[in-house]
Design a protein around this motif. Structure first.
Motif, short mmCIF file in Angstrom:
data_model
loop_
_atom_site.label_atom_id
_atom_site.label_comp_id
_atom_site.label_asym_id
_atom_site.label_seq_id
_atom_site.Cartn_x
_atom_site.Cartn_y
_atom_site.Cartn_z
N PHE A 15 -16.65 -42.97 17.82
CA PHE A 15 -16.59 -41.92 18.84
C PHE A 15 -15.24 -41.19 18.85
N ARG A 16 -14.41 -41.46 17.83
CA ARG A 16 -13.10 -40.81 17.79
C ARG A 16 -12.84 -40.24 16.40
N ASP A 64 -11.94 -37.40 15.46
CA ASP A 64 -10.81 -36.48 15.31
C ASP A 64 -9.46 -37.16 15.46
N ALA A 65 -9.45 -38.49 15.58
CA ALA A 65 -8.20 -39.19 15.88
C ALA A 65 -7.15 -39.00 14.79
N TRP A 66 -7.55 -39.08 13.52
CA TRP A 66 -6.56 -38.94 12.45
C TRP A 66 -5.98 -37.53 12.41
N ALA A 67 -6.80 -36.53 12.61
CA ALA A 67 -6.29 -35.16 12.62
C ALA A 67 -5.26 -34.98 13.72
N PRO A 109 -15.13 -45.17 6.05
CA PRO A 109 -16.24 -45.57 6.93
C PRO A 109 -15.82 -45.50 8.40
N SER A 110 -16.81 -45.34 9.27
CA SER A 110 -16.57 -45.40 10.71
C SER A 110 -17.24 -46.64 11.26
N PHE A 111 -16.70 -47.15 12.38
CA PHE A 111 -17.15 -48.40 12.95
C PHE A 111 -17.37 -48.22 14.46
N ALA A 112 -18.41 -48.86 14.97
CA ALA A 112 -18.74 -48.71 16.39
C ALA A 112 -17.72 -49.41 17.27
N HIS A 113 -17.15 -50.52 16.79
CA HIS A 113 -16.23 -51.32 17.61
C HIS A 113 -14.88 -51.45 16.92
N ALA A 119 -6.11 -47.48 9.53
CA ALA A 119 -6.87 -47.36 10.77
C ALA A 119 -5.93 -47.03 11.92
N LEU A 120 -6.43 -46.27 12.88
CA LEU A 120 -5.73 -46.01 14.14
C LEU A 120 -6.40 -46.85 15.21
N ILE A 121 -5.66 -47.81 15.77
CA ILE A 121 -6.25 -48.77 16.69
C ILE A 121 -5.33 -48.97 17.88
#
Length: 293
Positions: A186-187, A189-192, A210-214, A229-231
């Motif tokens: 659901f994010r 655009d986070a890296w941009a 890849p994208s991950f739900a959790h 990853a941005l976490i």
């Protein structure tokens, strides 16, 4: 309601006999109830051939249309009949938040209120408290949960992390663009936004990973070396402490969204919920201080 109940059961089972077994009526009683419903609607819902019946197209459409309403009535009735106690609280929480922030802190709550029982369930979607068996929920975003009160807990600080074997080739923030960029579903655009925060101009071409739900799934993939990853930092404290993940650059990213405790207004009268609320707010103060710019 009896006619609707009989019809719904017959539609699910494809006949009157199994529907009768489910709802505790005779097959002829189910047949009469459905006949009454068909007379009232003025249209047939089943095609009949001797003793054989089959749901027709009109019946399929009607069954699909009324199913959500009947489900709401079942849930509301079950909630109304359930025994209530001010020593039991049902809390819906985001999965990663529940695992990494709430669960490790539960001994603090238990020591303070040993007779308070809190039941946790993982939920990622907003819902209507009037139709669900929850007293409160953990919400991430803006204070916009319909019909609910909001207590601000804290904002998060998302940090760029990689597996230790990938850190050597990263000299500047722009170097991260050479790696697959893993995202939370659901994010996207986070890296941009992070590259804009880092002042990387012109913005490099980003290698979508890849994208991950959790977030915890995302953390595991990053720790395995699948990419960067941005976490939120509070979710990966064990991985950072063990060295399974390494912060690539000291450029945390925050936004206007935050974590909230949300609940219907009438929960304020529930002593058990009031105790849980006070505890969560107190525990969140340290996190809020750490997340402050």
């Amino acid at each position: 309601m009896a006619a609707l109940h009989s019809f719904s059961a017959a539609a699910r089972h494809g006949g009157f006999s199994k529907a009768a077994d489910e709802i505790g009526l005779t097959q002829s009683a189910v047949s009469r109830q459905i006949a009454h419903l068909e007379d009232w609607l003025g249209l047939p819902l089943f095609d009949r051939a001797g003793r054989r019946v089959a749901l027709n197209a009109q019946g399929e459409a009607y069954a699909a249309a009324i199913a959500p309403a009947l489900d709401v009535i079942r849930r509301a009735t079950a909630k109304a009949l359930a025994p209530r106690s001010d020593r039991t609280v049902n809390l819906a929480t985001l999965p990663s938040f529940g695992m990494r922030w709430l669960a490790p802190r539960l001994p603090h709550l238990t020591s303070r209120h040993p007779d308070l029982l809190v039941n946790f369930a993982a939920r990622t979607d907003e819902f209507d408290f009037a139709q669900e068996p929850f007293d409160a929920a953990i919400h991430f975003g803006r204070p916009d949960w319909p019909g609910a009160k909001h207590d601000l807990l804290f904002r998060e600080r998302s940090i760029p992390v990689v597996a230790p074997q990938l850190i050597g080739g990263l000299k500047t923030p722009a170097d991260l663009a050479r790696l697959p960029l893993l995202t939370q579903s659901f994010r996207q655009d986070a890296w941009a936004r992070w590259f804009d925060l880092a002042g990387v101009s012109p913005r490099p071409a980003l290698r979508a990973g890849p994208s991950f739900a959790h977030f915890l799934m995302l953390a595991q993939a990053a720790a395995a070396g699948a990419g960067a990853a941005l976490i939120p930092s509070f979710l990966i404290e064990p991985e950072l402490a063990s060295g399974a993940l390494v912060q690539a650059f000291d450029l945390p990213m925050s936004g206007q969204e935050a974590y909230y405790l949300v609940y219907p207004a009438d929960q304020s009268d529930n002593l058990g919920f009031a105790q849980l609320r006070d505890w969560i707010i107190e525990e969140s103060r340290e996190e809020a201080y750490r997340a402050a710019p």
